[in-house]
Design an enzyme around this catalytic site. Structure first.
Site, PDB file in Angstrom:
ATOM      1  N   CYS A  34       0.904  -1.329   0.107  1.00  0.00           N
ATOM      2  CA  CYS A  34       0.135  -0.026   0.037  1.00  0.00           C
ATOM      3  C   CYS A  34       0.968   1.079   0.236  1.00  0.00           C
ATOM      4  O   CYS A  34       0.333   2.148  -0.590  1.00  0.00           O
ATOM      5  CB  CYS A  34      -0.839   0.056   1.241  1.00  0.00           C
ATOM      6  N   ASP A  66      -1.735  -3.133   7.970  1.00  0.00           N
ATOM      7  CA  ASP A  66      -3.021  -4.295   8.613  1.00  0.00           C
ATOM      8  C   ASP A  66      -2.882  -5.669   8.133  1.00  0.00           C
ATOM      9  O   ASP A  66      -3.020  -6.635   8.809  1.00  0.00           O
ATOM     10  CB  ASP A  66      -4.552  -3.552   8.425  1.00  0.00           C
ATOM     11  N   CYS A 107      -2.595   3.215   3.076  1.00  0.00           N
ATOM     12  CA  CYS A 107      -3.196   2.237   3.643  1.00  0.00           C
ATOM     13  C   CYS A 107      -4.315   2.591   4.475  1.00  0.00           C
ATOM     14  O   CYS A 107      -4.424   3.728   4.801  1.00  0.00           O
ATOM     15  CB  CYS A 107      -2.267   1.388   4.589  1.00  0.00           C
ATOM     16  N   ASP A 108      -4.947   1.897   5.347  1.00  0.00           N
ATOM     17  CA  ASP A 108      -6.117   2.109   6.022  1.00  0.00           C
ATOM     18  C   ASP A 108      -6.287   3.330   6.708  1.00  0.00           C
ATOM     19  O   ASP A 108      -7.208   4.345   6.798  1.00  0.00           O
ATOM     20  CB  ASP A 108      -6.738   0.764   6.923  1.00  0.00           C
ATOM     21  N   CYS A 194      -5.316  -2.736  -0.856  1.00  0.00           N
ATOM     22  CA  CYS A 194      -6.349  -4.118  -1.171  1.00  0.00           C
ATOM     23  C   CYS A 194      -7.408  -3.646  -1.908  1.00  0.00           C
ATOM     24  O   CYS A 194      -8.109  -2.503  -1.862  1.00  0.00           O
ATOM     25  CB  CYS A 194      -6.538  -4.760   0.082  1.00  0.00           C
ATOM     26  N   GLU A 448      -8.164  -5.423  14.767  1.00  0.00           N
ATOM     27  CA  GLU A 448      -9.077  -5.862  13.542  1.00  0.00           C
ATOM     28  C   GLU A 448      -8.845  -7.393  13.730  1.00  0.00           C
ATOM     29  O   GLU A 448      -7.856  -8.019  14.069  1.00  0.00           O
ATOM     30  CB  GLU A 448      -8.606  -5.323  12.106  1.00  0.00           C
ATOM     31  N   SER A 473     -11.929  -5.947  10.096  1.00  0.00           N
ATOM     32  CA  SER A 473     -11.241  -5.318   8.978  1.00  0.00           C
ATOM     33  C   SER A 473     -12.231  -4.970   7.935  1.00  0.00           C
ATOM     34  O   SER A 473     -13.498  -5.831   8.110  1.00  0.00           O
ATOM     35  CB  SER A 473     -10.312  -6.629   8.271  1.00  0.00           C
TER      36      SER A 473
END
Length: 572
Positions: A34, A66, A107-108, A194, A448, A473
């Site tokens: 990511c 993650d 990323c997240d 992702c 998560e 997640s």
């Protein structure tokens, strides 16, 4: 100060006196697909800023993968990385007195982190999303795959149901181990976040709906020519923001949050979005509550056939017009407010007016008249199990109601061990698997729990609901409830539940309740039984007692208010 800036690269006196200073913050680090390409994108932005006769100053901040930390102790560091990202960008921007900031997350936790920083420093700002990765393909399964396929395959493997859909190139039958190897090697074919409507793409699309990035940013793949072009155009956008004095708090408003919430419901986004929207609103001093999220979900249809519950990926959505085409459609039917201002200096409606409409033959975004679900998939639940609220992700494919006997696990690893040993099976009566002491304070870090949810899906277990004071997640699906407040570590009802208590989850009435405890039924009797148990409950000893997680546990608020570390009134 000026002497040091000359040494750092300011070329001449005119630039020193007149050129704006633009910080370029990349959430770059090696070791996570990511993020690993974000420095390269930052270099493109730097050159574009220089061409605009401005002074670019590159810096970066930390990230946590993650996907790589999932199911391990490392996942406890993920959510608190959002705070570190926000703190570090705010620190550099304010300390170095940058005139503006361009942030490049991947990323997240990166996206909400850079937005929280922007709300704090309130300098002209543009976000560039690092982009999604291409979907993978498994030859032995003969289908598209991505990172969540790996986790689900683990469950299939452990429960003996992982099989190839076709033979190896030699003509021999593939073993389950060979199928696992094939999935692992081909699930992530390049850089980028992702590929499904997981947390990274959920937050990127929502932030585009808020007007904080250029049109298309959230749907351009990481390795696409469009992403490089976006990086080049960002310099012009940041100049426009400075010239028109467009600041983050002008854009991070209640109106723009409503857009973000609507798009998240339409696309079937991650439960993590609830946590991040609340945190972003807190940083911008915007009044946003769980009740607001509930109201938007009730009024918004779920339209997108996107992973994890559907079959398509962000790459596919990009091919039929991307996020701008979706926004154009939603503005036309009155679900999205096209009148909000954006970083281009134009309204959201103006930004997307020239984009192609959604391809009429596409099957990813359903028409409003044919929704997957008439209301949103994110449900805010209350009841004697979660008096402070909980967040469920229920797409309708799982049904709207679940009742089952509690099976309690005091940490995530306990459930993962039971799954690894094949001890979780479908019973005639439903089971509610409860994982507690994994909240913001109790985890600490609110990890998560994709490993468990994916293993259950992969194993084909049907009569199971998952409930936790931690998180799930964005790749999780099934009957899942997270963010239970109060959490177990502070003595919430989730800490008092015992094995075989009967739990009901109702996504129509938006409730989660203990309806039988130690054989006792009725609200008054259950309340008395929980109070009896409370008198025997002792809070667990916090671990660790030093370091960043200990500091986080002492500062962090509850999930229903975003799990932030800077809530409350003035510091002095």
């Amino acid at each position: 100060m000026q002497a040091m800036l000359y040494s750092a690269g300011v070329p001449n006196k005119d630039m020193m006196k007149n050129a704006p200073h633009v910080g370029i913050a990349t959430v770059w680090w090696e070791g996570n697909p990511c993020n690993t390409h974000l420095l390269d994108l930052g270099i493109i932005v730097k050159r574009a800023v220089q061409k605009q006769n401005m002074l670019p100053w590159q810096f970066n901040t930390i990230g946590v993968s993650d996907g790589i930390t999932m199911g391990s102790e490392g996942m406890r560091f993920s959510l608190q990385s959002r705070e570190i990202i926000a703190d570090s960008i705010e620190t550099v921007t304010c300390a170095q007195r940058h005139d503006a900031n361009i942030s490049i997350p991947g990323c997240d936790k990166n996206m909400p982190g850079v937005i929280m920083a922007a709300a704090r420093h309130n300098r002209p700002f543009v976000m560039i999303y690092g982009g999604t990765m291409r979907r993978g393909h498994s030859k032995l399964l003969d289908k598209p795959i991505n990172i969540s396929t790996c986790y689900e395959a683990v469950g299939s493997y452990r429960y003996g149901v992982l099989k190839a859909n076709c033979k190896k190139s030699s003509g021999a039958e593939a073993t389950a181990s060979e199928v696992m190897d094939d999935i692992e090697e081909h699930a992530c074919p390049g850089v980028g976040a992702c590929g499904g409507m997981y947390t990274a793409n959920t937050m990127a699309t929502a932030i585009e709906a808020m007007g904080l990035c250029l049109p298309g940013s959230s749907s351009f793949p990481a390795e696409s020519p469009q992403k490089r072009s976006e990086c080049e155009r960002a310099a012009e956008a940041i100049r426009t923001c400075m010239e028109k004095d467009i600041r983050p708090r002008d854009l991070i408003t209640r109106r723009s949050f409503m857009n973000a919430l609507v798009l998240t419901m339409v696309l079937g986004g991650s439960t993590n979005a609830v946590l991040h929207f609340l945190a972003m609103a807190n940083s911008a001093d915007v009044d946003l509550t769980l009740e607001d999220i509930h109201r938007v979900s009730e009024a918004t249809p779920f339209l997108a056939d996107l992973a994890p519950s559907g079959k398509h990926y962000m790459e596919d959505l990009c091919n039929v017009g991307g996020t701008p085409a979706v926004l154009k459609y939603l503005i036309a039917i009155g679900l999205i407010d096209g009148g909000i201002m954006t970083v281009t200096g134009k309204t959201l409606a103006d930004n997307v007016s020239g984009w192609p409409s959604l391809d009429p033959g596409q099957t990813i975004i359903r028409p409003i008249t044919e929704p997957i679900k008439k209301s949103g998939h994110l449900r805010i639940l209350y009841g004697n199990f979660a008096p402070g609220g909980a967040v469920a992700k229920i797409t309708g494919m799982e049904g709207d109601f679940f009742t089952g006997r509690a099976r309690v696990f005091n940490k995530e690893h306990e459930l993962n061990s039971a799954l690894s040993a094949g001890l979780i099976k479908d019973e005639e009566e439903g089971q509610v698997l409860i994982v507690r002491y994994e909240g913001p304070k109790g985890g600490p870090g609110m990890p998560e729990q994709l490993q468990a949810s994916a293993a259950i899906m992969g194993a084909g277990l049907k009569k199971i609901a998952l409930v936790t004071d931690g998180r799930y997640s964005g790749a999780s699906h099934g009957f899942i409830v997270g963010h239970v407040v109060p959490e177990a570590a502070v003595g919430g009802p989730i800490a008092l539940v015992e094995n075989d208590d009967l739990i009901t989850i109702d996504a129509v009435k938006n409730s989660i309740d203990i309806v039988e405890a130690s054989g006792i039924k009725g609200a008054a009797g259950i309340a008395a039984e929980l109070e009896r148990r409370r008198r025997g409950w002792k809070p667990p000893k916090m671990k660790p007692v030093r370091g960043v997680l200990a500091k986080y546990a002492r500062l962090v608020g509850d999930a229903s208010h975003g799990a932030v570390t800077d809530a409350g009134g003035p510091a002095w």
